[in-house]
Structures are given as structure tokens and as C-alpha cells.
Design an enzyme around this catalytic site. Structure first.
Site, PDB file in Angstrom:
ATOM      1  N   GLU A  60       0.808  -1.227   0.000  1.00  0.00           N
ATOM      2  CA  GLU A  60       0.000   0.000   0.000  1.00  0.00           C
ATOM      3  C   GLU A  60       0.839   1.275   0.000  1.00  0.00           C
ATOM      4  O   GLU A  60       0.458   2.272  -0.617  1.00  0.00           O
ATOM      5  CB  GLU A  60      -0.969  -0.003   1.192  1.00  0.00           C
ATOM      6  CG  GLU A  60      -2.202  -0.867   0.987  1.00  0.00           C
ATOM      7  CD  GLU A  60      -1.933  -2.359   1.166  1.00  0.00           C
ATOM      8  OE1 GLU A  60      -0.849  -2.713   1.692  1.00  0.00           O
ATOM      9  OE2 GLU A  60      -2.799  -3.172   0.782  1.00  0.00           O
ATOM     10  N   HIS A 129     -10.886  -6.186   9.367  1.00  0.00           N
ATOM     11  CA  HIS A 129     -11.365  -5.870   8.019  1.00  0.00           C
ATOM     12  C   HIS A 129     -12.696  -5.133   8.017  1.00  0.00           C
ATOM     13  O   HIS A 129     -13.358  -5.085   6.996  1.00  0.00           O
ATOM     14  CB  HIS A 129     -11.532  -7.172   7.206  1.00  0.00           C
ATOM     15  CG  HIS A 129     -10.248  -7.664   6.597  1.00  0.00           C
ATOM     16  ND1 HIS A 129      -9.128  -7.910   7.348  1.00  0.00           N
ATOM     17  CD2 HIS A 129      -9.923  -7.946   5.315  1.00  0.00           C
ATOM     18  CE1 HIS A 129      -8.156  -8.351   6.544  1.00  0.00           C
ATOM     19  NE2 HIS A 129      -8.607  -8.371   5.308  1.00  0.00           N
TER      20      HIS A 129
END
Lengths: 323, 319
Positions: A60, A129
């Protein structure tokens, strides 16, 4: 006007902007060959090719960092982070680089980039998540944080974001992708940094955004049956925050409930209520209430997860408390 | 390289040395705030390296950035003014020592988070790949940066996408006060590059000519489509990491030994030995550098502070 899903609306915005401007490109995990893990970029790879729909490693910081560098040189990258939870791996690049660059170098660098990401709970993905940490990103001057609640706003705000010359953190809620709504075809721009009234009412002002909008509008339907009319103000952009429609509504209703999916502490509700108290204290007729996620890491079990997330009933209860 | 360029590069090194010496004084006088990381001892690295670039080649570096700024064409005046936080500084007084840039010179800054500018460099290089233009990005960083994740993400991405970037590790052998071998699994940084299938070259950074010639060759290969390459330049900082460095981690002997390999002295000797310049001509360059830096300090000291309204300027392009 066509009734399409939020997913289709976002997809349309991306497609149209890529057709319009060759400088616009997408980079991220599984955006290309796979077609996007939420199928938002399905068909893009075949149409626009691998140069403009770039699959990346699972890295990322590299994704956001590369978007920053490319945008500094005049390209218009749209970096996709598969979920907002993974944005933490790129936190330095989002808050220390993207948010600072224009200011720190005295306006020399501009970053016309968008970071698109998916947030929210409710899908039994467990604690890592399922987060809604939107408020964290809204803390930093230099970044703009957008989180649409309707398909039309999603399309119009995303198109504006892509055309903007500032770095924009664009949060889509995972459970809103299937939401349907009327969306104008072709050119449709919604300005960034403008809150709007999504439902008018006289009794209580409900301030919300993203998933909270869906919950609040459902609560409004039920409350209407009891003769209670709430006015729902959708923030749409968390930074820069547009308080005008909120204050205007509050000065009419004198009561407010703030609904967000993120945790209560230091959240959007804290900010909004503080601003109402600061700027409209004379109009306050009842303590402002906040509806938010329980202060726990979201559990996997469906029942427990739903207990932690804000529900329509919580909004109804809060509204009745302030009346 | 013609004689003019030789003299120019020599003078650039002396200007950097003098700017840093004056900066140390100004810091001790309390005129420079925050952190101050001096480039003394490493002048040949950026001077040789940047001299090998073309105007279309973007440059980005870490926080030890005053020397690179000067090599990229920012005047000593703007550098010293930035150190003093003045409106006339290259970043308008908003960046300070660690954040100097001039986009018009294709110099994308000094970046202060260790390693964080490496992914950004990938993006700078991606712009050339995307636009099919001929620029090669030069990204400089220290040995300490090779231990953080950003380094690995950026190198990997650059290779996967075959980006035109020259990764330049200035190995000055200490990440702050921690010696390379105490912080890195391998002490040769080129080994890390080989892990990403990248050509790596390790050279002596005290020798401007060696830096220049190696960089030229590698940049030409990258421009011809070789993909990213990795240049490790061995060097040494004569001063501490920053001004507040007690230097307990190294012995005075080691510093003295390196100081005998002063890059400016080495290059001066090279120019004399090869009869490129005379003693007199080099002294003249020293004087020019001295004068330029003196004027820079005077300019910076007499420059105005940023106006109060600057505080809220440039947060966004579109308010």
C-alpha cells in the site's frame, strides 16, 4: 433518469473520466485483470489497457507513494486501496506526504490524486477488516475526505474528485454498493465540501453521512408514522466540513442527533456536536445525542457484530430522547 | 567534461562546504531552528551525481538536502534564506532545512520521513514511463533507509514496472548513531538491490570523477530501457548526524582518517595533477564561492519574515 447501483455509479464516474482525460489512470491491487475486488473496474483493463489500469503488488505504501509522485508531475492517478483497513499500511504516505506536500513546499507541488477505498462493517469480516476509521483521516489539514451516501452523490463527487487538484481520500461503504438510486447519465458533478439536506423535517436535525444516511432515512420513515419529522443532513465531505446546512437546520429544529458508523470517541459526532454548541448555543433546546459504533473491535459473529453497529432502532431511540 | 564545467563542479562543492559551515554557525547563534543535518564530507556524491543528469531527469532526496539543492541549481541565497525561515527561501520559509525544493528545476525535494520518498520516486519515474518521455529519476537516500519497508516496496515496484529510476544509496555508514552492521542484515547495500533483480554498482563517493562517470553510464543504460539500477556510493559525514549529536558511536580517529580523504581536496588534486586547472584558478574559485556564500548569508539575514497571511496559504489548491 436511470436507477442504478452505487457500484455502477462509481464505475461510470471512473469510466467517463478516463475517457475524458488521458492523464487519469488507476493503480491498485487487483484493479486490472481481476476487475476489482468489488467489481468496480470490471472491463476497464480490456478497454483502457495495462498502462492505465495498473495492477500493483500488495504494497500500500508503494501504491499511494507512486500515486503521489505521478500526481506531482501532472498525471491524475486514482489509487485504489482494497479496504480502508489497509490504508494504515500507507498511513505515512497519506498523512505525512500527500496531506503536507502542497503546503510544505509553499505551493510548488500540487497533487491531483484520488485515493479510493472501501470502509465499513457488517459483513462478518472480523475486527481487522471491518473498520470505519473515517474520522482519523479527516483530522489532517491538506487532505480532503469524501464519503458519499447515495449513488448520485457517489458519481458526482467522484468525478469532482478526479478533476480536483487536491489529494482526495474517497471512502465508499462496502454495504452500500448494491444501493440503488437515480443517477444522471454523463456529466454530473457534485461539489466537494458541500453538505446537503437529504430529507426535510421540522422536529429534529439528524446529521450523518455514508452508511449512516441509509440508517437515518429508514429511521425517518418509521418516525414519520409516529408523526415525528426529522431533517436529515448529509455531510458528504468530512474535510473541509460544511456546517452551514447543519446549523441552518438546527436553528429551525433546536435538536440534533448525529449518526455515524465509526466509534463514538473522538468521532464525527464529537466534532459536529462541539461545533453546534459553539456556533448555535442559543438555539439548543435539548442535549445533542450521538449514535455510533460500540467501543469494541468488531466481532465476527453476526449477532454480536450487529449489536456493535449502529441500527435504525438506535436512531429512533436517540431522536425520541431529544424531543 | 570541459574546463568550465570542471571549475563549476569544483566551485559547487566549495559552495556547499561553506554554506554548511555558515549554517552551523547560524544554528549555534540560534538563527536556525529545528534540526540541521550537514552535508560536509559528502559533497562529491551529489555534485558528481547531479552533474550527470539532464534537465528532464527528476531528482528527489532525503533530509540531508542542502547540497543536492545547490547542485540542482537552487541559489545559496535561497538555501540559506530557507534555513532562516525567510519568505525568500526556496520553500517560502515553510519547509526549513529538511524540506527544500524547486519544481522548476525538476528538484522534488528534501523529504524528512526516512525512506518515505522512495515510493514517491517510483511515481516520479512512472510519469516518464506513462508519458513515454525520456527522463530518468534520481532518488537519493541513506543506508539507514534501506531497512524500512518503503525501500523494499519501492524497489520491488520499480522493477516490476521497469521504471526509469536510478536508486542512489549514500552509504555514510551510520543511520544516525547506529553503524550499518548493527542495523542491516547485509552491510553492502547492493546485495539488497540484487534481491530485486537489479544491477548494483558500489563506488567511492569521495571521488567526484568516479561518481560522475559511473552515474553517467548507469543513467544512459536506464534511459535506453534497462529498467531501474542501484548505485551504492560509499561516503562519510565529517560532522554529526545533526547539530545535537554527541557522537558517542564513533571514534575521533575514524573521523580524522576520513577527513584526510576530503572530497574537495581529492578533486582539487585531480584538477592540478591532470593540469586541468592551476592553483591560482582554483583559489579564484574558492574566493568566488566564499563571496557567494557571504552574500547569501547577508541576503538571508536581511530578508523579510513570511507574512502572517502565509499561515493559511497553500493548504489546498481549491479552497
Amino acid at each position: 433518469m436511470a436507477k442504478i447501483t452505487m457500484r455502477e455509479a462509481i464505475s461510470q464516474a471512473l469510466w467517463e473520466e478516463m475517457e475524458r482525460d488521458p492523464k487519469v489512470f488507476i493503480l491498485g491491487e487487483e484493479v486490472g485483470v481481476w476487475g476489482g475486488t468489488y467489481a468496480v473496474t470490471k472491463g476497464f483493463y480490456d478497454h483502457f489497457g495495462p498502462e492505465r489500469v495498473r495492477d500493483t503488488p500488495i504494497a500500500e505504501a508503494a501504491i499511494v507513494g507512486a500515486a503521489i509522485g505521478a500526481s506531482m508531475r501532472g498525471l491524475r492517478p486514482i489509487a485504489e486501496l482494497m479496504t480502508i483497513n489497509f490504508a494504515f499500511s500507507a498511513m505515512d504516505h497519506i498523512v505525512n506526504e500527500a496531506a503536507k506536500m502542497h503546503y510544505m513546499f509553499n505551493g510548488q507541488m500540487t497533487l491531483p490524486m484520488v485515493i479510493r477505498t472501501v470502509g465499513g462493517g457488517g459483513r462478518q469480516l472480523g475486527a481487522t477488516h471491518s473498520q470505519t476509521p473515517d474520522a482519523i483521516f479527516a483530522h489532517f489539514p491538506g487532505l480532503k475526505v469524501v464519503a458519499p451516501g447515495t449513488p448520485a452523490d457517489a458519481k458526482g463527487l467522484l468525478k469532482s474528485a478526479i478533476r480536483s487538484n487536491d489529494p482526495i481520500f474517497f471512502i465508499e461503504h462496502a454495504t452500500l454498493y448494491q444501493t440503488r438510486g437515480e443517477v444522471p447519465e454523463g456529466e454530473h458533478l457534485v461539489p466537494i465540501g458541500k453538505s446537503t439536506v437529504q430529507r426535510t423535517g421540522r422536529d429534529v436535525t439528524v446529521v450523518t453521512y455514508s452508511k449512516g444516511l441509509e440508517i437515518s432515512l429508514k429511521a425517518a420513515e418509521q418516525l414519520a408514522k409516529d408523526g415525528i419529522e426529522i431533517e436529515v443532513v448529509d455531510l458528504r465531505t468530512l474535510r473541509p466540513l460544511d456546517m452551514e446546512p447543519v446549523l441552518e437546520s438546527f436553528k429551525k429544529t433546536n435538536r440534533a442527533v448525529i449518526v455515524e458508523e465509526g466509534w463514538l470517541s473522538f468521532g464525527v459526532g464529537a466534532e459536529i456536536s462541539a461545533r453546534i454548541y459553539e456556533d448555535a448555543f442559543d438555539y439548543v433546546d435539548a442535549p445533542i445525542r450521538r449514535v455510533a459504533q460500540k467501543e469494541v473491535p468488531l466481532p465476527y459473529n453476526r449477532t454480536l457484530e450487529q449489536m456493535a453497529l449502529p441500527q435504525v432502532e438506535d436512531v429512533i431511540k436517540a431522536v425520541k430522547e431529544v424531543i | 567534461m570541459d574546463k568550465m564545467e570542471h571549475l563549476d563542479l569544483y566551485r559547487q562543492m566549495v559552495i556547499i562546504r561553506r554554506v554548511e559551515e555558515r549554517a552551523a554557525e547560524l544554528y549555534q547563534q540560534g538563527k536556525i531552528g529545528g534540526f540541521l543535518h550537514l552535508y560536509i564530507g559528502q559533497e562529491a556524491v551529489s555534485t558528481g551525481l547531479i552533474s550527470a543528469r539532464r534537465p528532464e531527469d527528476p531528482v528527489i532526496t532525503a533530509y540531508r538536502d542542502h547540497g543536492v539543492a545547490i547542485n540542482c541549481g537552487i541559489s545559496a541565497k535561497e538555501v540559506v534564506a530557507e534555513l532562516l525561515g525567510k519568505a525568500t527561501g526556496c520553500s517560502g520559509g515553510k519547509g526549513g532545512s529538511m524540506h527544500m525544493a524547486d519544481v522548476t528545476k525538476n528538484y522534488w525535494g528534501g523529504h524528512a520521513i526516512v525512506g518515505a520518498h522512495l515510493p514517491i520516486a517510483s511515481g516520479l519515474a512512472l510519469a516518464d514511463a506513462y508519458n513515454k518521455t525520456s527522463g530518468v529519476t534520481i532518488c537519493m537516500f541513506g543506508d539507514g533507509a534501506s531497512n524500512i519497508g518503503y525501500f523494499h516496496e519501492a524497489l520491488n515496484l520499480s522493477k516490476v514496472w521497469n521504471l526509469p529510476v536510478l536508486w542512489v544509496c549514500e552509504n555514510n555508514q551510520y543511520g544516525m548513531g547506529t553503524a550499518v552492521e548493527r542495523a542491516s542484515a547485509v552491510s553492502e547495500m547492493i546485495q539488497k538491490a540484487s534481491g530485486y533483480g537489479m544491477k548494483g554498482v558500489r563506488i567511492n563517493g569521495m571521488d567526484l570523477m568516479e561518481v560522475r562517470e559511473t552515474a553517467e553510464k548507469m543513467m544512459a543504460e536506464i534511459r535506453a530501457g534497462s529498467g531501474p539500477q542501484f548505485l551504492e556510493i560509499m561516503t562519510y559525514r565529517f560532522r554529526g548526524h545533526s547539530m545535537g549529536d554527541p557522537e558517542r558511536y564513533r571514534k575521533a580517529d575514524e573521523v580524522h582518517q576520513w577527513q584526510e580523504n576530503d572530497p574537495i581536496g581529492i578533486h582539487r588534486k585531480y584538477l592540478l595533477d591532470h593540469q586541468i586547472a592551476t592553483e591560482e584558478e582554483l583559489n579564484q574559485q574558492d574566493d568566488l564561492a566564499e563571496k557567494e556564500v557571504q552574500e547569501a548569508v547577508e541576503f538571508a539575514e536581511s530578508s523579510p519574515e513570511p507574512a502572517a497571511e502565509e499561515l493559511f496559504k497553500h493548504i489546498y489548491v481549491e479552497e
